[in-house]
Design an enzyme around this catalytic site. Structure first.
Site, PDB file in Angstrom:
ATOM      1  CG  ASP A   4      -1.925  -1.087   1.240  1.00  0.00           C
ATOM      2  OD1 ASP A   4      -2.448  -1.373   0.150  1.00  0.00           O
ATOM      3  OD2 ASP A   4      -2.219  -1.652   2.302  1.00  0.00           O
ATOM      4  CG  ASP A  27     -11.642  -1.803  -0.485  1.00  0.00           C
ATOM      5  OD1 ASP A  27     -10.973  -2.848  -0.618  1.00  0.00           O
ATOM      6  OD2 ASP A  27     -11.227  -0.681  -0.823  1.00  0.00           O
TER       7      ASP A  27
END
Length: 251
Positions: free
Chosen positions: A11, A130
């Site tokens: 990330d 998500d």
């Protein structure tokens, strides 16, 4: 029998690898190019690079960094963050990405999935989803988990498959960074509903969690970040243990 894949995730924020819990409280986890090289050498099957603030900051993915990472590894490389057009994908594939991951842009413009699959082939289109549970329903969230929608996870998963996605990367926001295990019940249901590979993400804390997500969650691949970044689990050791549990992996 297809081998199960282990995928470290980088990330990226401001050019550095970061990791948080439930999508917040980010801390620095190192240089992405160095980490990518380590994972490639250690036997990771693939690498995912997510520019986590690109959508929120309304800018494109960090192409220079993608190029640097791609030049240091020899495993398939998926890049996501800020992708909203065919031209964005062209640039990333030209700079070393093998696949792209789209998330918020796919929800806002589902036709994008069709367009990308048609132009580049389903094999390089990953749709990231998500989701978190709200009143017992898995609800899709956007912009790095900050914006809830009214879309249900299982409906959306079936739609993205129909539109030409080659894989789904499902992150349980409830499990993300908690190290309490993956959302195996939801993963198993996803596997029943769609015929494309499902990558499990969110919740890896120990080797048993990986075993469980492959056995109980029926996942095709497992993605993790902090347990790899902070050396809590070594990929070689993990794969050996999976093999001991009769789970087919590439050693």
């Amino acid at each position: 029998m297809l081998t199960k894949r282990i995928i470290p995730c980088l990330d990226i924020k401001n050019g550095r690898t970061v990791k948080g819990v439930n999508f917040v409280d980010l801390r620095d986890a190192g240089d992405p190019v160095e980490l990518a090289k380590i994972y490639s050498d250690e036997g990771a099957d693939e690498l995912v690079f997510l520019d986590i603030s690109a959508t929120e900051e309304r800018r494109r993915t960090l192409v220079d960094l993608v190029r640097k990472v791609a030049s240091t590894i020899n495993i398939p490389f998926t890049v996501g963050g800020g992708i909203s057009a065919v031209s964005d994908v062209e640039v990333l594939l030209q700079n070393g990405a093998d696949k792209v991951s789209i998330n918020s842009s796919a929800v806002k413009n589902p036709q994008l999935i069709n367009d990308l699959a048609q132009k580049f082939g389903s094999q390089c289109i990953v749709v990231a989803i998500d989701a978190k549970q709200i009143d017992g329903e898995w609800i899709v969230h956007l912009v790095g988990g900050k914006v809830p929608t009214e879309i249900r996870l299982f409906d959306w998963a079936q739609e993205v498959e129909q539109r030409g996605a080659g894989e789904i990367l499902f992150t349980s926001m409830d499990h993300d960074g908690t190290k309490n295990g993956f959302a195996n019940e939801a993963l198993a249901k996803l596997s029943e509903l769609v015929n494309i590979p499902i990558i499990a993400s969110g919740g890896a804390g120990n080797i048993q969690h990986f075993v469980d997500t492959f056995v109980d969650g029926k996942a095709d691949a497992a993605l993790a970040a902090s347990v790899f970044h902070f050396k809590e689990i070594e990929i070689k050791t993990l794969k050996k243990e999976l093999k001991n549990n009769n789970i087919e992996v590439r050693i």
